[in-house]
Design a protein around this motif. Structure first.
Motif, PDB file in Angstrom:
ATOM      1  N   GLU A 139     -20.023 -28.676 -15.471  1.00 11.33           N
ATOM      2  CA  GLU A 139     -20.590 -28.413 -16.236  1.00 11.33           C
ATOM      3  C   GLU A 139     -21.429 -26.786 -16.621  1.00 11.33           C
ATOM      4  N   ILE A 140     -21.890 -26.617 -15.383  1.00  8.47           N
ATOM      5  CA  ILE A 140     -22.679 -25.477 -15.435  1.00  8.47           C
ATOM      6  C   ILE A 140     -21.502 -23.841 -14.875  1.00  8.47           C
ATOM      7  N   ASN A 141     -20.935 -24.223 -14.273  1.00 13.38           N
ATOM      8  CA  ASN A 141     -19.484 -23.371 -13.828  1.00 13.38           C
ATOM      9  C   ASN A 141     -18.559 -23.368 -15.178  1.00 13.38           C
ATOM     10  N   LYS A 189     -20.783 -19.697 -21.493  1.00 15.62           N
ATOM     11  CA  LYS A 189     -20.957 -19.622 -23.232  1.00 15.62           C
ATOM     12  C   LYS A 189     -22.317 -18.002 -23.158  1.00 15.62           C
ATOM     13  N   LEU A 190     -23.530 -18.670 -22.160  1.00 16.56           N
ATOM     14  CA  LEU A 190     -24.457 -17.661 -22.140  1.00 16.56           C
ATOM     15  C   LEU A 190     -23.525 -16.587 -21.963  1.00 16.56           C
ATOM     16  N   VAL A 191     -22.582 -16.194 -21.445  1.00 22.00           N
ATOM     17  CA  VAL A 191     -22.268 -14.746 -20.747  1.00 22.00           C
ATOM     18  C   VAL A 191     -21.876 -14.152 -21.718  1.00 22.00           C
ATOM     19  N   GLU A 192     -20.800 -14.808 -23.158  1.00 22.49           N
ATOM     20  CA  GLU A 192     -20.276 -14.625 -23.253  1.00 22.49           C
ATOM     21  C   GLU A 192     -20.896 -14.660 -24.894  1.00 22.49           C
ATOM     22  N   GLU A 239     -26.566 -12.483 -17.069  1.00 28.18           N
ATOM     23  CA  GLU A 239     -24.974 -11.837 -16.056  1.00 28.18           C
ATOM     24  C   GLU A 239     -25.451 -12.637 -15.230  1.00 28.18           C
ATOM     25  N   TRP A 240     -23.791 -13.215 -14.790  1.00 29.77           N
ATOM     26  CA  TRP A 240     -23.605 -14.770 -13.583  1.00 29.77           C
ATOM     27  C   TRP A 240     -22.689 -14.006 -12.535  1.00 29.77           C
ATOM     28  N   ASP A 241     -23.062 -13.647 -11.623  1.00 29.63           N
ATOM     29  CA  ASP A 241     -22.273 -13.737 -10.036  1.00 29.63           C
ATOM     30  C   ASP A 241     -21.867 -14.953 -10.160  1.00 29.63           C
ATOM     31  N   GLU A 242     -20.660 -15.719 -10.110  1.00 30.10           N
ATOM     32  CA  GLU A 242     -20.414 -17.013  -9.953  1.00 30.10           C
ATOM     33  C   GLU A 242     -19.863 -17.000  -8.769  1.00 30.10           C
ATOM     34  N   ALA A 243     -19.800 -16.197  -8.095  1.00 29.76           N
ATOM     35  CA  ALA A 243     -19.338 -16.168  -6.475  1.00 29.76           C
ATOM     36  C   ALA A 243     -20.581 -16.394  -5.470  1.00 29.76           C
ATOM     37  N   ASN A 244     -21.617 -15.798  -5.848  1.00 29.16           N
ATOM     38  CA  ASN A 244     -22.977 -15.741  -5.119  1.00 29.16           C
ATOM     39  C   ASN A 244     -23.694 -16.812  -5.991  1.00 29.16           C
ATOM     40  N   TYR A 245     -23.632 -17.821  -7.540  1.00 33.18           N
ATOM     41  CA  TYR A 245     -24.171 -18.430  -8.516  1.00 33.18           C
ATOM     42  C   TYR A 245     -25.555 -17.529  -8.155  1.00 33.18           C
TER      43      TYR A 245
END
Length: 72
Positions: free
Chosen positions: A8-10, A16-19, A24-30
């Motif tokens: 759900e977070i991913n 949505k928070l990024v949008e 700012e979200w670094d998905e690769a490094n969480y």
């Protein structure tokens, strides 16, 4: 964190928070940091934090480290 929460977070919450420019979200490094619009919601977050004891029990508590006992 259990698999459902991570999913759900991913796929829902973080995008949505990024949008909205809140994070700012670094998905690769969480990793997450404040986005360009974060200051717009800071007063709300501070108000929630100041009145944490008045919030419903099932709301997320800021500043608490509850152990994940789900095994995930």
């Amino acid at each position: 964190m259990d698999a459902q929460t991570r999913l759900e977070i991913n796929h829902i919450h973080a995008p949505k928070l990024v949008e909205y420019g809140l994070i700012e979200w670094d998905e690769a490094n969480y990793r997450v940091k404040a986005g360009p619009n974060f200051e717009r919601i800071r007063p709300l977050l501070e108000l929630l934090d100041q009145h944490e004891e008045s919030l419903p029990d099932d709301w997320i508590r800021l500043g608490t480290d509850e152990e994940d006992t789900s095994g995930g």
